[in-house]
Each structure stands twice: as C-alpha cells, then as structure tokens.
Write an enzyme that holds these catalytic residues in place. Structure first.
Site, PDB file in Angstrom:
ATOM      1  N   ILE A  33       0.828  -1.201   0.000  1.00 42.16           N
ATOM      2  CA  ILE A  33       0.000   0.000   0.000  1.00 42.16           C
ATOM      3  C   ILE A  33       0.871   1.263   0.000  1.00 42.16           C
ATOM      4  O   ILE A  33       1.974   1.256   0.544  1.00 42.16           O
ATOM      5  CB  ILE A  33      -0.978  -0.015   1.206  1.00 42.16           C
ATOM      6  CG1 ILE A  33      -2.000   1.114   1.117  1.00 42.16           C
ATOM      7  CG2 ILE A  33      -0.238  -0.033   2.533  1.00 42.16           C
ATOM      8  CD1 ILE A  33      -3.159   0.989   2.108  1.00 42.16           C
ATOM      9  N   CYS A  34       0.352   2.311  -0.634  1.00 35.93           N
ATOM     10  CA  CYS A  34       0.956   3.636  -0.628  1.00 35.93           C
ATOM     11  C   CYS A  34       2.291   3.654  -1.373  1.00 35.93           C
ATOM     12  O   CYS A  34       2.332   3.456  -2.569  1.00 35.93           O
ATOM     13  CB  CYS A  34       1.088   4.118   0.824  1.00 35.93           C
ATOM     14  SG  CYS A  34       1.531   5.848   1.022  1.00 35.93           S
ATOM     15  N   HIS A  35       3.418   3.888  -0.676  1.00 37.94           N
ATOM     16  CA  HIS A  35       4.749   3.880  -1.288  1.00 37.94           C
ATOM     17  C   HIS A  35       5.349   2.467  -1.360  1.00 37.94           C
ATOM     18  O   HIS A  35       6.384   2.272  -1.995  1.00 37.94           O
ATOM     19  CB  HIS A  35       5.713   4.772  -0.489  1.00 37.94           C
ATOM     20  CG  HIS A  35       5.487   6.238  -0.661  1.00 37.94           C
ATOM     21  ND1 HIS A  35       4.438   6.896  -0.057  1.00 37.94           N
ATOM     22  CD2 HIS A  35       6.167   7.176  -1.364  1.00 37.94           C
ATOM     23  CE1 HIS A  35       4.492   8.189  -0.369  1.00 37.94           C
ATOM     24  NE2 HIS A  35       5.540   8.385  -1.169  1.00 37.94           N
ATOM     25  N   TRP A  84       0.738   5.284  -4.290  1.00 38.98           N
ATOM     26  CA  TRP A  84       0.696   6.712  -3.993  1.00 38.98           C
ATOM     27  C   TRP A  84       1.020   7.489  -5.277  1.00 38.98           C
ATOM     28  O   TRP A  84       1.881   7.058  -6.051  1.00 38.98           O
ATOM     29  CB  TRP A  84       1.697   7.023  -2.895  1.00 38.98           C
ATOM     30  CG  TRP A  84       1.662   8.443  -2.439  1.00 38.98           C
ATOM     31  CD1 TRP A  84       2.567   9.419  -2.731  1.00 38.98           C
ATOM     32  CD2 TRP A  84       0.673   9.052  -1.612  1.00 38.98           C
ATOM     33  NE1 TRP A  84       2.210  10.603  -2.146  1.00 38.98           N
ATOM     34  CE2 TRP A  84       1.039  10.404  -1.438  1.00 38.98           C
ATOM     35  CE3 TRP A  84      -0.495   8.587  -1.004  1.00 38.98           C
ATOM     36  CZ2 TRP A  84       0.291  11.292  -0.680  1.00 38.98           C
ATOM     37  CZ3 TRP A  84      -1.228   9.481  -0.246  1.00 38.98           C
ATOM     38  CH2 TRP A  84      -0.838  10.810  -0.086  1.00 38.98           C
ATOM     39  N   SER A  97      -2.696  -0.864  -3.126  1.00 42.90           N
ATOM     40  CA  SER A  97      -3.632   0.216  -2.834  1.00 42.90           C
ATOM     41  C   SER A  97      -2.870   1.532  -2.757  1.00 42.90           C
ATOM     42  O   SER A  97      -1.644   1.544  -2.682  1.00 42.90           O
ATOM     43  CB  SER A  97      -4.383  -0.038  -1.525  1.00 42.90           C
ATOM     44  OG  SER A  97      -5.376  -1.032  -1.707  1.00 42.90           O
TER      45      SER A  97
END
Length: 185
Positions: free
Chosen positions: A107-109, A128, A156
């Site tokens: 998720i994200c980075h 991200w 995500s």
C-alpha cells in the site's frame, strides 16, 4: 491451520497502514509477524511526526525463507519502503514471496519494493501518486483505484483504501471479511 502473514517494515512506516491491516487480519483469524531490519522496536510515522512504536518479532536475517508464511504485507509511508528497498535481504524476501506465488499486499509507497524486486513488469498495480511514474518505468500498468489485484499482487493507494486493501488480502487467504467490521485509517 491458521494462516500466517509476514509484515515487513522498518522505521517510518505509515502508522495506519501497518496497524489497521494487522488488526483486520487478526480479526479474521490470521496471525501476523512483524519482520524488520533490526531487533527491538520500530517507529511509525503519523500526521507529519513520529508515531507509536511497534515490537519487531524477528529480523530479515533470521528468516530463512518465506516457506512458513502464507502472505506478505508491505505497509507504506515514504521512509519505510525507501529504506527497505536498499536492503538486499529485504528485497530477496519480497522476490521469494513473488516467485512462490504467495499473496503480496503493498500500500501507498510500498509498491516501490515490488518494483525493486522486479515483480511488476506487465502487472496492473496502483500506489501513492508520487511513485506512479516509477511503477510505470518498471513496466507496470498503473491504475488509480482503491485496490488493484493482479495475480498474487494486491496494491492500494493510501490509508483511505485500508478497508478494501485488507478485505482483498483476507479473501486471497481464503478467509472472510465483513467490510463493516474492518478498521479504517
């Protein structure tokens, strides 16, 4: 038999992106183990400052293989995956999960780690906004949606996506998740 998920993280993990999916997995009856670069505690990042510390269960050097785990969870935060992608053993573990076809949720980075491990060429992923060009340059088809699942990869964008992210991983492990009961950011 209880499913077991490795959570690979180090200092600077996004607080909610480790704690909330971990809680959601455990609510679904799935055990988790925090694996990091060193023993002791690692500190999260929350709202532009250091957050809470979490206990490390084992180190990357103490993990002989991914064999005793059913999946890998990679929380984001800017610092956490950037530090991890510079560690050869951490990237070797990510690659091993990929080679074994076991679920990897980033998720994200954290999709940076998937790119570093060479796992996203030709895959559909998200992340991200600031890392999307990196993901494209690594050969991925990048989408902007709360969860992208392609084979064993689950990705995500941000903390708002935690319920969908958690649900996708829980279901990939053969358990069930009631969206109303999932922890959110």
């Amino acid at each position: 038999m209880t499913k077991r998920v490795m959570i690979l993280a180090t200092d600077g993990f996004e607080q909610s992106e480790l704690e909330k999916p971990k809680a959601n997995l455990e609510k679904a009856g799935i055990s988790t183990e925090v694996v990091s670069l060193e023993k002791g505690m690692i500190r999260g990042w929350e709202d532009k400052d250091w957050g809470d510390a979490i206990k490390v269960d084992t180190t990357v050097d103490e993990v002989s293989s991914c064999e005793s785990y059913d999946a890998l969870l990679l929380p984001g935060g800017q610092m956490n995956p950037d530090i991890l992608r510079m560690n050869e053993r951490a990237i070797a573990l990510v690659r091993e999960f990929g080679k074994a076809g076991k679920p990897i949720a980033a998720i994200c980075h954290a999709p940076w780690l998937l790119a570093e491990a060479g796992l996203i060429d030709g895959k559909t992923v998200t992340g991200w906004p600031s890392i999307r060009t990196d993901l494209k340059n690594a050969g991925a088809n990048v989408v902007d949606q709360e969860v992208a699942t392609d084979g064993n990869l689950i990705t995500s964008r941000n903390p708002d996506d935690i319920p969908a992210f958690s649900k996708a991983l829980i279901e990939k492990l053969g358990a069930t998740a009631d969206a109303g009961d999932l922890e959110t950011a």
